[in-house]
Design an enzyme around this catalytic site. Sequence first.
Site, mmCIF file in Angstrom:
data_model
loop_
_atom_site.group_PDB
_atom_site.id
_atom_site.type_symbol
_atom_site.label_atom_id
_atom_site.label_comp_id
_atom_site.label_asym_id
_atom_site.label_seq_id
_atom_site.Cartn_x
_atom_site.Cartn_y
_atom_site.Cartn_z
ATOM 1 N N SER A 124 0.830 -1.199 0.000
ATOM 2 C CA SER A 124 0.000 0.000 0.000
ATOM 3 C C SER A 124 0.865 1.250 0.000
ATOM 4 C CB SER A 124 -0.867 -0.038 1.260
ATOM 5 O OG SER A 124 -1.436 1.222 1.497
ATOM 6 N N TYR A 148 -1.796 -1.161 10.892
ATOM 7 C CA TYR A 148 -2.022 -1.721 9.551
ATOM 8 C C TYR A 148 -0.816 -1.444 8.655
ATOM 9 C CZ TYR A 148 -3.670 -1.847 4.702
ATOM 10 O OH TYR A 148 -3.770 -2.084 3.349
ATOM 11 N N LYS A 152 2.171 -3.979 6.769
ATOM 12 C CA LYS A 152 2.574 -3.989 5.352
ATOM 13 C C LYS A 152 4.093 -3.830 5.235
ATOM 14 C CE LYS A 152 -1.424 -4.498 3.365
ATOM 15 N NZ LYS A 152 -1.745 -5.794 2.744
HETATM 16 P P1 NAD Z 1 -10.972 -7.362 1.044
HETATM 17 O O1 NAD Z 1 -11.201 -7.357 2.515
HETATM 18 O O2 NAD Z 1 -12.140 -7.212 0.145
HETATM 19 O O3 NAD Z 1 -10.186 -8.698 0.633
HETATM 20 C C1 NAD Z 1 -9.354 -9.407 1.516
HETATM 21 C C2 NAD Z 1 -9.802 -10.854 1.500
HETATM 22 O O4 NAD Z 1 -8.949 -11.618 2.373
HETATM 23 C C3 NAD Z 1 -11.238 -11.039 2.007
HETATM 24 O O5 NAD Z 1 -11.926 -11.814 1.066
HETATM 25 C C4 NAD Z 1 -11.081 -11.772 3.342
HETATM 26 O O6 NAD Z 1 -12.161 -12.643 3.607
HETATM 27 C C5 NAD Z 1 -9.755 -12.500 3.145
HETATM 28 N N1 NAD Z 1 -9.004 -12.797 4.362
HETATM 29 C C6 NAD Z 1 -8.691 -11.939 5.367
HETATM 30 N N2 NAD Z 1 -7.962 -12.565 6.304
HETATM 31 C C7 NAD Z 1 -7.778 -13.836 5.875
HETATM 32 C C8 NAD Z 1 -7.097 -14.954 6.392
HETATM 33 N N3 NAD Z 1 -6.461 -14.905 7.570
HETATM 34 N N4 NAD Z 1 -7.126 -16.116 5.682
HETATM 35 C C9 NAD Z 1 -7.770 -16.193 4.492
HETATM 36 N N5 NAD Z 1 -8.437 -15.155 3.967
HETATM 37 C C10 NAD Z 1 -8.437 -13.989 4.635
HETATM 38 O O7 NAD Z 1 -9.878 -6.245 0.749
HETATM 39 P P2 NAD Z 1 -9.328 -5.669 -0.632
HETATM 40 O O8 NAD Z 1 -9.684 -4.238 -0.712
HETATM 41 O O9 NAD Z 1 -9.683 -6.577 -1.753
HETATM 42 O O10 NAD Z 1 -7.762 -5.728 -0.334
HETATM 43 C C11 NAD Z 1 -6.954 -6.820 -0.736
HETATM 44 C C12 NAD Z 1 -5.528 -6.556 -0.287
HETATM 45 O O11 NAD Z 1 -5.069 -5.319 -0.816
HETATM 46 C C13 NAD Z 1 -5.363 -6.456 1.242
HETATM 47 O O12 NAD Z 1 -4.147 -7.091 1.594
HETATM 48 C C14 NAD Z 1 -5.260 -4.966 1.481
HETATM 49 O O13 NAD Z 1 -4.505 -4.668 2.633
HETATM 50 C C15 NAD Z 1 -4.544 -4.509 0.219
HETATM 51 N N6 NAD Z 1 -4.794 -3.085 -0.090
HETATM 52 C C16 NAD Z 1 -6.083 -2.653 -0.263
HETATM 53 C C17 NAD Z 1 -6.308 -1.296 -0.511
HETATM 54 C C18 NAD Z 1 -7.723 -0.783 -0.671
HETATM 55 O O14 NAD Z 1 -7.912 0.438 -0.579
HETATM 56 N N7 NAD Z 1 -8.714 -1.629 -0.938
HETATM 57 C C19 NAD Z 1 -5.236 -0.390 -0.591
HETATM 58 C C20 NAD Z 1 -3.937 -0.873 -0.429
HETATM 59 C C21 NAD Z 1 -3.732 -2.242 -0.191
HETATM 60 N N1 UFG Z 2 -12.622 11.051 3.238
HETATM 61 C C1 UFG Z 2 -13.635 11.923 3.599
HETATM 62 N N2 UFG Z 2 -14.772 11.389 4.121
HETATM 63 C C2 UFG Z 2 -14.963 10.051 4.303
HETATM 64 C C3 UFG Z 2 -13.912 9.167 3.925
HETATM 65 C C4 UFG Z 2 -12.768 9.710 3.397
HETATM 66 O O1 UFG Z 2 -13.497 13.137 3.462
HETATM 67 O O2 UFG Z 2 -16.022 9.631 4.803
HETATM 68 C C5 UFG Z 2 -11.396 11.605 2.642
HETATM 69 C C6 UFG Z 2 -10.145 11.305 3.434
HETATM 70 O O3 UFG Z 2 -9.937 12.282 4.440
HETATM 71 C C7 UFG Z 2 -9.084 11.343 2.331
HETATM 72 C C8 UFG Z 2 -9.826 10.804 1.103
HETATM 73 O O4 UFG Z 2 -11.207 10.985 1.379
HETATM 74 O O5 UFG Z 2 -8.688 12.670 2.064
HETATM 75 C C9 UFG Z 2 -9.581 9.325 0.834
HETATM 76 O O6 UFG Z 2 -9.852 8.575 2.016
HETATM 77 P P1 UFG Z 2 -9.964 6.971 1.997
HETATM 78 O O7 UFG Z 2 -10.297 6.553 3.389
HETATM 79 O O8 UFG Z 2 -10.861 6.536 0.906
HETATM 80 O O9 UFG Z 2 -8.496 6.513 1.583
HETATM 81 P P2 UFG Z 2 -7.084 6.741 2.289
HETATM 82 O O10 UFG Z 2 -6.204 7.435 1.285
HETATM 83 O O11 UFG Z 2 -7.222 7.356 3.610
HETATM 84 O O12 UFG Z 2 -6.598 5.245 2.535
HETATM 85 C C10 UFG Z 2 -6.698 4.216 1.538
HETATM 86 C C11 UFG Z 2 -6.848 2.879 2.252
HETATM 87 C C12 UFG Z 2 -5.614 2.560 3.022
HETATM 88 C C13 UFG Z 2 -4.423 2.622 2.111
HETATM 89 C C14 UFG Z 2 -4.348 3.974 1.417
HETATM 90 C C15 UFG Z 2 -3.223 4.032 0.431
HETATM 91 O O13 UFG Z 2 -7.945 2.915 3.154
HETATM 92 O O14 UFG Z 2 -5.707 1.260 3.541
HETATM 93 O O15 UFG Z 2 -5.563 4.216 0.726
HETATM 94 O O16 UFG Z 2 -3.313 2.958 -0.444
HETATM 95 F F1 UFG Z 2 -3.310 2.440 2.844
#
Ligand code: NAD
Ligand code: UFG
Length: 343
Positions: A124, A148, A152
Amino acid sequence: MTVLITGGAGFIGSHCCVTFLEAGHDIVVLDNLSNANSVSLNRVSAITGRKVAFEAADIRDQARLEAVLDQYGCSAVVHFAGLKAVGESTKDPLAYYDNNVVGTQRLLSAMAKCGVRQMIFSSSATVYGEPKYLPLTEDHPTSAVNPYGRTKLMIEDMLRDIAASDPSWRFGILRYFNPVGAHDSGLIGENPLGIPNNLMPFITQVADGRRAELSVFGKDYETRDGTGIRDYIHVTDLVEGHLRAHEVLASGAAPSNCFAVNLGTGTGYSVLEMVRAFERASNKEIRYSFAPRRDGDVAECFAHTAMAEKLLNWKAERDLDAMCRDTWNWVCKNPRGYETTAA
Ligand code: NAD
Ligand code: UFG
């Protein structure tokens, strides 16, 4: 030559399944369904016309992982499984270290035992901490401001150490910026449980009437309109980046056996710009009011994309209007996510 996709029933994982299946790869999904519904995999089958092998299991169960890797003859892993809510990680850090760090260690141990030595890891942009400059290049110093983010970084360090110990390992660390959007069929998308933490799911729930208004966290950042700026990337572009990374690793074309690369568009949009774009796509008014800044938020965050272009021959193609349109299409077709719609 099967690819194990951990967390493949989740938001990004389910889209990755589609892209890998459409590229002709065989896959097996392993997910404990702690944050997903297996209906997503039925939808993946509907889109691709291919059955998805699914193992309901936890990545902390090493014996089960070894059995799955052997049974399906896996040659590589795409590792999405983990917990991802920043706020929750500060309240229950142990759950995060256990699921994310211990889980990944067990997965790597199982891979070592079964002779599977290629992994793509979901990292991330949070690992960059407070940006010292923008756009963020991959050699920007790393730091984490919450559990979190620390999980990572710890996993990234674990992968770098293992890669350095033995050149036969191959790791692609992909640092996502802000994934949004949904498959253009409207069959799979993001399905957050409870009150969404992230901007796009919250906006969609205001648009469809589930929530009265959006709280915009902060209006006095040093940005063009005072609200936070992020690099939103369409989930389909993001998973195409995974396919490219998989191919680069598998072909041995990577310059090193462990690389970290940004997956973003390189363009940042403010919260208010996101609101306006979603209003255009949905033809709905998004009511909002300003609220104090959220703890831990940075003013601005967007990716330098040159390394992804060079190393992966990949760049994001879908624009903000496509991200909003596809999100809205998914929400309209599945007003209650996967829970109440037919498989
Ligand atoms: P998500 O929660 O939809 O997907 C994660 C999946 O992993 C889920 O299906 C959950 O059931 C499964 N899971 C969790 N713990 C587990 C375990 N111990 N064993 C087996 N399965 C397990 O989330 P996502 O948005 O699809 O994110 C996927 C990956 O990308 C995550 O590692 C997350 O940290 C990373 N990531 C997501 C974002 C974002 O904004 N969505 C940003 C940066 C990184
Ligand atoms: N925001 C609002 N109102 C809300 C939610 C978010 O104003 O209800 C704003 C936040 O302050 C920020 C922007 O919208 O300025 C984006 O916020 P998000 O929560 O959607 O995303 P972040 O950038 O905070 O974080 C996301 C994931 C993290 C990841 C990061 C970088 O949640 O897990 O992107 O990949 F680490």
